[in-house]
Motif scaffolding. Structure first.
Motif, short mmCIF file in Angstrom:
data_model
loop_
_atom_site.label_atom_id
_atom_site.label_comp_id
_atom_site.label_asym_id
_atom_site.label_seq_id
_atom_site.Cartn_x
_atom_site.Cartn_y
_atom_site.Cartn_z
N SER A 256 -4.57 2.39 -7.94
CA SER A 256 -3.23 2.44 -7.34
C SER A 256 -2.61 3.82 -7.57
O SER A 256 -3.01 4.58 -8.47
N ARG A 257 -1.64 4.12 -6.73
CA ARG A 257 -0.81 5.31 -6.93
C ARG A 257 0.53 4.81 -7.46
O ARG A 257 1.23 4.05 -6.79
N ASN B 222 -3.34 0.97 -3.47
CA ASN B 222 -2.33 -0.01 -3.84
C ASN B 222 -1.11 0.70 -4.41
O ASN B 222 -1.22 1.78 -4.99
N ASN B 223 0.06 0.07 -4.24
CA ASN B 223 1.27 0.70 -4.76
C ASN B 223 1.65 0.11 -6.12
O ASN B 223 0.95 -0.73 -6.68
N ARG B 224 2.78 0.53 -6.62
CA ARG B 224 3.22 0.15 -7.97
C ARG B 224 3.42 -1.36 -8.10
O ARG B 224 3.06 -1.96 -9.12
N GLY C 293 3.13 6.69 -8.24
CA GLY C 293 4.23 7.47 -7.68
C GLY C 293 4.08 8.92 -8.04
O GLY C 293 3.48 9.26 -9.08
N THR D 1 -1.78 7.76 0.45
CA THR D 1 -3.17 7.68 -0.02
C THR D 1 -3.88 6.40 0.40
O THR D 1 -5.09 6.29 0.24
N LYS D 2 -3.13 5.42 0.90
CA LYS D 2 -3.67 4.11 1.28
C LYS D 2 -4.20 3.32 0.07
O LYS D 2 -4.94 2.36 0.23
N THR E 289 0.82 -1.21 0.00
CA THR E 289 0.00 0.00 0.00
C THR E 289 0.85 1.26 0.00
O THR E 289 1.88 1.33 0.67
N ASP E 290 0.40 2.25 -0.74
CA ASP E 290 1.03 3.57 -0.70
C ASP E 290 0.73 4.22 0.66
O ASP E 290 -0.44 4.33 1.04
#
Length: 376
Positions: free
Chosen positions: A300-301, A233-235, A303, A230-231, A226-227
């Motif tokens: 997702s974020r 999903n990440n890359r 980045g 922002t909570k 998790t990012d």
């Protein structure tokens, strides 16, 4: 449970919590939820230590034993009130609710705790919550159930806050987190029901240890995937999800990759500060959750100021409609901001296993750049 087993169980729980506390302090980012959870762990450890000493000295009279036991009982019950209150704050923070930052609301929530602490203070002289006899044996006072009820307000409210989101589709990605937060409220309540006498094992505290372990494991899992801002999903999660879904399409269910980029984000940071920039990113994340969550999209974020969205749609017309919905919702949400908050969105439909994930990203990026250029 005999005294040795009682103390052994308490010591085991203390060791588990110390291990979790060390891991918490060394492996997670220095975020507010980490600080609150650290306080929760320390309070549970303190309660277990006090309960262990109380169990060892229960029925053992010595000069000043009644004063010593009274002090321990007072500290134990005050910590329990503070623990339940802190847990409510932790739930509010992790659900991104605003009440825990509102001093007026928190003052209102503090009222049951104030009543409980007043009962603890009265117990020192009047034995309202507990009393100590000449043999240094503790017994419940006439207002013990009222004290439990005041503490239970926080657990019940935490259960309601976290529990009501569990079945809602738009919060599906956070369902495990909400289950763990609700369990921390529910399990101690069940434990309290089993504590019939002062000599009963602290089942509510044991339940807190189990719930704390569950919450910690879920937080560790989310930190990996998790990012932290922002909570979302990440890359890494995006790449894994897209790789597993890229070949799964039918006539009415095609994989679309959306690339979203905030317009003139550097200007927001330069003119209004990085804190406001973080708020802008969170606002975009909230809009994506609100608009795309009910559709079962993967959000997702990637980045910086870039977000990605994987949607399962029938055709480009639905993709265009989703893009429009995101922009319109963001426009309404950000209308009161002192700056313009807009996003450029490009998308590409997957060709299945005929192309790689990288190629799909390249086509979505090309569509994003084309939109940005068309708006110049």
């Amino acid at each position: 449970m005999d005294l040795f087993s009682y103390i052994e169980t308490n010591v085991f729980c203390i060791v588990v919590l110390v291990v979790l506390l060390v891991a918490l302090r060394t492996s997670l980012s220095r975020l507010t939820n980490q600080t609150i959870l650290t306080h929760v762990f320390l309070m549970i450890i303190a309660m277990l230590v006090l309960d262990t000493v109380k169990a060892a000295l229960n029925g053992v009279a010595f000069p000043g034993s009644d004063v010593f036991t009274c002090i321990m009982a007072s500290i134990f019950h005050v910590i329990s009130v503070m623990l339940y209150f802190q847990w409510l704050r932790f739930v509010g923070y992790n659900m991104q609710l605003r009440f825990w930052r509102d001093r007026r609301m928190m003052s209102l929530f503090a009222l049951p705790g104030v009543v409980a602490i007043a009962l603890v203070a009265g117990s020192i002289k009047f034995g309202w919550v507990w009393s100590v006899d000449e043999n240094n044996v503790i017994s419940h006072g006439p207002y013990y159930l009222l004290f439990v009820a005041c503490c239970s307000v926080y657990m019940v409210f935490a259960c309601i806050l976290a529990g009501y989101r569990i079945p809602i589709k738009r919060y599906f990605a956070d369902r495990v987190l909400y289950i763990s937060l609700a369990l921390f409220g529910l399990l101690p309540l069940l434990g309290l029901c089993c504590e019939c006498t002062p000599s009963s094992p602290p089942y509510s505290v044991y339940a807190m240890v189990i719930a704390a372990l569950f919450v910690f494991l879920e937080m560790q899992s989310r930190m990996i995937s998790t990012d932290p801002l922002t909570k979302l999903n990440n890359r890494n999660q995006l790449n894994s999800f897209l790789d597993s879904k890229i070949g799964q399409y039918t006539e009415n269910r095609k994989v679309y990759l959306f690339v979203l980029d905030l317009d003139k984000f550097k200007g927001i940071n330069d003119n209004f500060g990085h804190s406001e920039g973080d708020s802008a990113l969170n606002m975009v994340a909230d809009v994506l959750k609100r608009v795309c969550g009910p559709l079962g999209c993967f959000i997702s974020r990637f980045g910086g100021d870039e977000f990605n969205l994987v949607a399962f749609l029938a055709n480009d017309a639905e993709a265009d409609a989703l893009r429009t919905s995101i922009k319109e919702d963001l426009a309404r949400t950000s209308a009161s901001l002192p700056y313009s908050l807009t996003v450029s969105i490009g998308y590409a439909r997957s060709l299945g296993r005929k192309e790689s994930v990288m190629d799909l990203f390249s086509r979505a990026d090309e569509a994003l750049f084309a939109e940005k250029k068309a708006r110049e």
